[in-house]
Design a protein around this motif. Sequence first.
Motif, short mmCIF file in Angstrom:
data_model
loop_
_atom_site.label_atom_id
_atom_site.label_comp_id
_atom_site.label_asym_id
_atom_site.label_seq_id
_atom_site.Cartn_x
_atom_site.Cartn_y
_atom_site.Cartn_z
N GLN A 208 0.92 -13.56 1.40
CA GLN A 208 0.18 -14.46 2.27
C GLN A 208 -1.24 -14.67 1.76
OE1 GLN A 208 -1.14 -13.21 6.32
NE2 GLN A 208 0.23 -14.84 7.04
N CYS A 209 -1.71 -15.91 1.85
CA CYS A 209 -3.09 -16.21 1.48
C CYS A 209 -4.05 -15.51 2.44
CB CYS A 209 -3.34 -17.71 1.53
SG CYS A 209 -2.50 -18.64 0.22
N ARG A 210 -5.15 -15.01 1.93
CA ARG A 210 -6.14 -14.35 2.76
C ARG A 210 -6.91 -15.37 3.58
NH1 ARG A 210 -8.84 -10.01 -1.52
NH2 ARG A 210 -6.91 -8.80 -1.93
N GLY A 211 -7.70 -14.84 4.51
CA GLY A 211 -8.54 -15.71 5.31
C GLY A 211 -9.49 -16.52 4.45
N ASN A 212 -9.83 -17.70 4.91
CA ASN A 212 -10.76 -18.62 4.23
C ASN A 212 -10.16 -19.23 2.97
OD1 ASN A 212 -12.53 -17.78 6.23
ND2 ASN A 212 -13.44 -16.20 4.91
N LYS A 224 -9.78 -21.73 -2.15
CA LYS A 224 -10.84 -21.41 -1.20
C LYS A 224 -11.18 -22.62 -0.34
CE LYS A 224 -13.15 -17.74 -3.80
NZ LYS A 224 -14.45 -17.29 -4.40
N CYS A 225 -11.51 -22.36 0.91
CA CYS A 225 -11.97 -23.43 1.79
C CYS A 225 -13.32 -23.96 1.29
CB CYS A 225 -12.13 -22.91 3.22
SG CYS A 225 -10.57 -22.61 4.07
N ASP A 239 -6.85 -28.84 5.92
CA ASP A 239 -7.12 -29.21 7.32
C ASP A 239 -7.28 -27.98 8.21
OD1 ASP A 239 -6.96 -31.89 6.66
OD2 ASP A 239 -4.82 -32.02 7.11
N ASP A 240 -6.78 -26.83 7.73
CA ASP A 240 -6.93 -25.60 8.50
C ASP A 240 -8.32 -24.99 8.36
OD1 ASP A 240 -4.28 -25.71 9.41
OD2 ASP A 240 -3.54 -24.69 7.62
N CYS A 241 -9.09 -25.49 7.39
CA CYS A 241 -10.45 -24.98 7.17
C CYS A 241 -11.41 -25.71 8.11
CB CYS A 241 -10.87 -25.22 5.72
SG CYS A 241 -9.81 -24.39 4.50
#
Length: 274
Positions: A208-212, A224-225, A239-241
Amino acid sequence: VAPLMAQYDLSLSDDSNIFYYIESDTRAIIQWDNVYLHRKDKQGHDQPFTFQVQLYNNGDIIFNYKKVPVPVEEINDYNHYVKVGISEAFYEVETRHGVTVTYIHEYNTVEVDFEYVKADIGIVLTPKTMCSDAHSCSACATLETEFDCGWCPKIKTCSDGTYRYKQNWTDAQCDEPNNSLFTVDECNNYIEPCTAGNYMGDDGKCYQCRGNTYSGDGAEFCIKCPYGKTSPAGSKSIDDCEYDDEDDHYSGARQTHGTGFALVSLVLIRSLIH
């Protein structure tokens, strides 16, 4: 499915009916009872037809005929097709010059000779082994059939590319090179791409991708966002960023000492974002 396609008119007699019967999910029966052709003439077309089709869950189809008052080849087909048999077709949707057009492509037909359609006769149609009978890659690769079956992992479907849901096959680009699997070795060596929100590790496993960060389908790394935005773990697109709090985003500029320096810092941050 056409046990005896012609132009009938049920309004010509109160005795004309079409009956439907389903037997515990094993078969369905549809019967045309005492139906008359739309136009009567002096060749016996004023007599009723009675026939039925039985559809079995194993794919068998049976045409039964009780009343066929005239030879089928004598039925007038000027205003309506006269056919006996089955056909398969798929829908294809295309957009041209901004206009969406749906095409119906008939790719397989089985036509029954009219001479076999007589009173008190039954005709049995037995299906061939089709690609769609296989529900896994290995089963698809070893299926004994006359069709050139391939397994498309993206939609988890076995097909030769010509079947009722061809639009799904086309949209998934299953016809493109290396997008379908045809041998057991290919099935065994195939690594399922990671779904959106995950990435492929060096060990061939999905993580799973980490946060941000975020990723789309089949990603080998996470992105990265944009600066100043955050996203939860497993995010699937940019769009989730989002900004946590738009006011907090400029707080660093407001805390800078000196009015002139703060203004410069604010402009630099804005330019990085926009």
